[in-house]
Design a protein around this motif. Structure first.
Motif, PDB file in Angstrom:
ATOM      1  N   LEU A  22       0.853  -1.143  -0.018  1.00 21.35           N
ATOM      2  CA  LEU A  22       0.091   0.101  -0.099  1.00 21.35           C
ATOM      3  C   LEU A  22       0.847   1.225   0.119  1.00 21.35           C
ATOM      4  O   LEU A  22       1.903   1.286   0.767  1.00 21.35           O
ATOM      5  CB  LEU A  22      -0.826   0.008   1.357  1.00 21.35           C
ATOM      6  CG  LEU A  22      -2.149   0.875   1.355  1.00 21.35           C
ATOM      7  CD1 LEU A  22      -3.080   0.600   0.166  1.00 21.35           C
ATOM      8  CD2 LEU A  22      -2.748   0.794   2.785  1.00 21.35           C
ATOM      9  N   LEU A  23       0.428   2.207  -0.896  1.00 21.97           N
ATOM     10  CA  LEU A  23       1.215   3.436  -1.114  1.00 21.97           C
ATOM     11  C   LEU A  23       0.331   4.539  -0.724  1.00 21.97           C
ATOM     12  O   LEU A  23      -0.793   4.500  -1.236  1.00 21.97           O
ATOM     13  CB  LEU A  23       1.993   3.698  -2.433  1.00 21.97           C
ATOM     14  CG  LEU A  23       2.563   5.249  -2.703  1.00 21.97           C
ATOM     15  CD1 LEU A  23       3.828   5.181  -1.662  1.00 21.97           C
ATOM     16  CD2 LEU A  23       2.930   5.076  -4.001  1.00 21.97           C
ATOM     17  N   ILE A  24       0.580   5.305   0.440  1.00 22.91           N
ATOM     18  CA  ILE A  24      -0.164   6.605   0.796  1.00 22.91           C
ATOM     19  C   ILE A  24       0.687   7.641   0.753  1.00 22.91           C
ATOM     20  O   ILE A  24       1.772   7.619   1.180  1.00 22.91           O
ATOM     21  CB  ILE A  24      -0.586   6.347   2.036  1.00 22.91           C
ATOM     22  CG1 ILE A  24      -1.518   5.034   2.295  1.00 22.91           C
ATOM     23  CG2 ILE A  24      -1.499   7.427   2.607  1.00 22.91           C
ATOM     24  CD1 ILE A  24      -1.888   4.593   3.884  1.00 22.91           C
ATOM     25  N   TYR A  25       0.136   8.561  -0.067  1.00 16.39           N
ATOM     26  CA  TYR A  25       1.276   9.914  -0.495  1.00 16.39           C
ATOM     27  C   TYR A  25       0.196  11.112  -0.401  1.00 16.39           C
ATOM     28  O   TYR A  25      -0.775  10.887  -0.677  1.00 16.39           O
ATOM     29  CB  TYR A  25       1.968   9.442  -1.766  1.00 16.39           C
ATOM     30  CG  TYR A  25       1.394   9.724  -3.040  1.00 16.39           C
ATOM     31  CD1 TYR A  25       1.416  10.929  -3.507  1.00 16.39           C
ATOM     32  CD2 TYR A  25       0.672   8.788  -3.559  1.00 16.39           C
ATOM     33  CE1 TYR A  25       0.981  11.254  -4.956  1.00 16.39           C
ATOM     34  CE2 TYR A  25       0.118   8.819  -4.619  1.00 16.39           C
ATOM     35  CZ  TYR A  25       0.301  10.205  -5.359  1.00 16.39           C
ATOM     36  OH  TYR A  25      -0.337  10.448  -6.397  1.00 16.39           O
ATOM     37  N   ARG A  26       0.993  11.992  -0.385  1.00 15.88           N
ATOM     38  CA  ARG A  26       0.492  13.391  -0.332  1.00 15.88           C
ATOM     39  C   ARG A  26       1.669  14.421  -1.020  1.00 15.88           C
ATOM     40  O   ARG A  26       2.734  14.233  -0.671  1.00 15.88           O
ATOM     41  CB  ARG A  26       0.091  14.147   0.610  1.00 15.88           C
ATOM     42  CG  ARG A  26      -0.306  15.606   0.678  1.00 15.88           C
ATOM     43  CD  ARG A  26      -0.983  15.880   1.915  1.00 15.88           C
ATOM     44  NE  ARG A  26      -2.540  15.635   1.837  1.00 15.88           N
ATOM     45  CZ  ARG A  26      -3.206  15.792   2.826  1.00 15.88           C
ATOM     46  NH1 ARG A  26      -2.892  16.083   3.894  1.00 15.88           N
ATOM     47  NH2 ARG A  26      -4.686  15.288   2.848  1.00 15.88           N
ATOM     48  N   LEU A  27       1.447  15.084  -2.010  1.00 11.91           N
ATOM     49  CA  LEU A  27       2.223  15.852  -2.714  1.00 11.91           C
ATOM     50  C   LEU A  27       1.865  17.286  -2.596  1.00 11.91           C
ATOM     51  O   LEU A  27       0.761  17.639  -2.722  1.00 11.91           O
ATOM     52  CB  LEU A  27       2.634  15.734  -4.314  1.00 11.91           C
ATOM     53  CG  LEU A  27       3.612  14.849  -4.423  1.00 11.91           C
ATOM     54  CD1 LEU A  27       3.475  14.213  -5.898  1.00 11.91           C
ATOM     55  CD2 LEU A  27       4.960  15.206  -4.090  1.00 11.91           C
ATOM     56  N   PRO A  28       2.818  18.404  -2.385  1.00 11.36           N
ATOM     57  CA  PRO A  28       2.053  19.714  -2.203  1.00 11.36           C
ATOM     58  C   PRO A  28       1.406  20.054  -3.791  1.00 11.36           C
ATOM     59  O   PRO A  28       1.953  19.718  -4.696  1.00 11.36           O
ATOM     60  CB  PRO A  28       3.478  20.501  -2.167  1.00 11.36           C
ATOM     61  CG  PRO A  28       4.581  19.772  -1.646  1.00 11.36           C
ATOM     62  CD  PRO A  28       4.135  18.348  -2.010  1.00 11.36           C
ATOM     63  N   SER A  29       0.696  21.096  -3.730  1.00 10.56           N
ATOM     64  CA  SER A  29      -0.141  21.139  -4.932  1.00 10.56           C
ATOM     65  C   SER A  29       0.722  22.063  -5.846  1.00 10.56           C
ATOM     66  O   SER A  29       0.432  21.992  -7.150  1.00 10.56           O
ATOM     67  CB  SER A  29      -1.500  22.222  -4.615  1.00 10.56           C
ATOM     68  OG  SER A  29      -1.033  23.389  -3.949  1.00 10.56           O
ATOM     69  N   ASP A  30       1.665  22.572  -5.485  1.00  9.27           N
ATOM     70  CA  ASP A  30       2.779  23.394  -6.509  1.00  9.27           C
ATOM     71  C   ASP A  30       3.678  22.516  -7.126  1.00  9.27           C
ATOM     72  O   ASP A  30       4.722  22.874  -7.758  1.00  9.27           O
ATOM     73  CB  ASP A  30       3.274  24.610  -5.821  1.00  9.27           C
ATOM     74  CG  ASP A  30       4.321  24.136  -4.878  1.00  9.27           C
ATOM     75  OD1 ASP A  30       4.190  22.828  -4.239  1.00  9.27           O
ATOM     76  OD2 ASP A  30       5.161  24.870  -4.197  1.00  9.27           O
ATOM     77  N   GLN A  31       3.642  21.089  -7.149  1.00 12.22           N
ATOM     78  CA  GLN A  31       4.586  20.263  -7.466  1.00 12.22           C
ATOM     79  C   GLN A  31       4.058  19.329  -8.764  1.00 12.22           C
ATOM     80  O   GLN A  31       3.561  18.252  -8.774  1.00 12.22           O
ATOM     81  CB  GLN A  31       5.119  19.276  -6.498  1.00 12.22           C
ATOM     82  CG  GLN A  31       5.759  19.920  -5.472  1.00 12.22           C
ATOM     83  CD  GLN A  31       7.063  20.260  -6.055  1.00 12.22           C
ATOM     84  OE1 GLN A  31       7.838  19.878  -6.839  1.00 12.22           O
ATOM     85  NE2 GLN A  31       7.806  21.508  -5.489  1.00 12.22           N
ATOM     86  N   ALA A  32       3.468  20.059  -9.652  1.00 11.39           N
ATOM     87  CA  ALA A  32       2.612  19.602 -11.029  1.00 11.39           C
ATOM     88  C   ALA A  32       3.312  18.834 -11.688  1.00 11.39           C
ATOM     89  O   ALA A  32       2.851  17.574 -11.940  1.00 11.39           O
ATOM     90  CB  ALA A  32       2.254  20.656 -11.819  1.00 11.39           C
ATOM     91  N   SER A  33       4.675  18.759 -11.651  1.00 12.67           N
ATOM     92  CA  SER A  33       5.650  18.032 -12.689  1.00 12.67           C
ATOM     93  C   SER A  33       5.770  16.689 -11.697  1.00 12.67           C
ATOM     94  O   SER A  33       5.677  15.453 -12.285  1.00 12.67           O
ATOM     95  CB  SER A  33       6.845  18.519 -13.090  1.00 12.67           C
ATOM     96  OG  SER A  33       7.718  19.058 -11.917  1.00 12.67           O
ATOM     97  N   ALA A  34       5.939  16.875 -10.384  1.00 17.02           N
ATOM     98  CA  ALA A  34       5.984  15.627  -9.696  1.00 17.02           C
ATOM     99  C   ALA A  34       4.831  14.719  -9.678  1.00 17.02           C
ATOM    100  O   ALA A  34       5.019  13.355  -9.710  1.00 17.02           O
ATOM    101  CB  ALA A  34       6.687  16.096  -8.398  1.00 17.02           C
ATOM    102  N   ARG A  35       3.779  15.517  -9.560  1.00 28.27           N
ATOM    103  CA  ARG A  35       2.627  14.754  -9.539  1.00 28.27           C
ATOM    104  C   ARG A  35       2.496  14.013 -10.708  1.00 28.27           C
ATOM    105  O   ARG A  35       1.859  12.823 -10.689  1.00 28.27           O
ATOM    106  CB  ARG A  35       1.390  15.624  -9.337  1.00 28.27           C
ATOM    107  CG  ARG A  35       1.309  16.266  -8.059  1.00 28.27           C
ATOM    108  CD  ARG A  35      -0.055  17.240  -7.833  1.00 28.27           C
ATOM    109  NE  ARG A  35      -0.266  18.010  -6.792  1.00 28.27           N
ATOM    110  CZ  ARG A  35      -0.843  17.176  -5.865  1.00 28.27           C
ATOM    111  NH1 ARG A  35      -1.444  16.036  -5.940  1.00 28.27           N
ATOM    112  NH2 ARG A  35      -1.110  17.936  -4.572  1.00 28.27           N
ATOM    113  N   ALA A  36       2.598  14.771 -11.806  1.00 27.45           N
ATOM    114  CA  ALA A  36       2.534  13.634 -12.929  1.00 27.45           C
ATOM    115  C   ALA A  36       3.334  12.578 -13.044  1.00 27.45           C
ATOM    116  O   ALA A  36       2.970  11.601 -13.660  1.00 27.45           O
ATOM    117  CB  ALA A  36       2.716  14.637 -14.360  1.00 27.45           C
ATOM    118  N   ALA A  37       4.683  12.725 -12.829  1.00 22.67           N
ATOM    119  CA  ALA A  37       5.755  11.837 -12.969  1.00 22.67           C
ATOM    120  C   ALA A  37       5.354  10.610 -11.772  1.00 22.67           C
ATOM    121  O   ALA A  37       5.249   9.497 -12.316  1.00 22.67           O
ATOM    122  CB  ALA A  37       7.047  12.349 -12.378  1.00 22.67           C
ATOM    123  N   VAL A  38       4.945  10.906 -10.592  1.00 30.20           N
ATOM    124  CA  VAL A  38       4.364   9.730  -9.586  1.00 30.20           C
ATOM    125  C   VAL A  38       3.191   9.170 -10.344  1.00 30.20           C
ATOM    126  O   VAL A  38       3.167   7.919 -10.160  1.00 30.20           O
ATOM    127  CB  VAL A  38       3.959  10.575  -8.281  1.00 30.20           C
ATOM    128  CG1 VAL A  38       2.988   9.651  -7.544  1.00 30.20           C
ATOM    129  CG2 VAL A  38       5.374  10.996  -7.901  1.00 30.20           C
TER     130      VAL A  38
END
Length: 108
Positions: A22-38
């Motif tokens: 199980l992967l549970i994660y949260r990324l800051p909203s200003d990290q659009a490129s990281a969000r897309a990569a993840v």
């Protein structure tokens, strides 16, 4: 913390119905490129979304390093990631999860 993502936790007793990562994660909203990569990494693995930021994979040795890499990417982008090894709570839940994986992968 020693720079590594939170480590997988093994259930106290071996479940009768199978283990999952199980992967549970949260990324800051200003990290659009990281969000897309993840998101692309998660989709490439074929993980199953349980809810926003919570993804499930069978607990196979091949999936562990891939999830760790995603967790490292998340944390290096200012997010938080938790990796857990969990057991299916019962046979009905396990069967439903397997069925959802099969449908998602086109083999159901």
């Amino acid at each position: 913390m020693n720079g590594e993502p939170s480590v997988a936790v093994r259930a106290a007793s071996q479940p009768a119905f199978g283990l999952w990562l199980l992967l549970i994660y949260r990324l800051p909203s200003d990290q659009a490129s990281a969000r897309a990569a993840v998101w692309r990494g998660i989709k490439r693995l074929g993980a199953l979304s349980l809810q926003r930021g919570v993804w499930l994979l069978p607990s196979l040795e091949v999936n562990r390093p891939a999830y760790r890499q995603l967790a490292e990417r998340i944390e290096s982008s200012g997010g938080t990631a938790l990796l857990l090894e969990v057991g299916s709570p019962n046979s009905a839940w396990h069967a439903a999860a397997v069925a959802r994986f099969n449908v998602q992968r086109g083999s159901g």
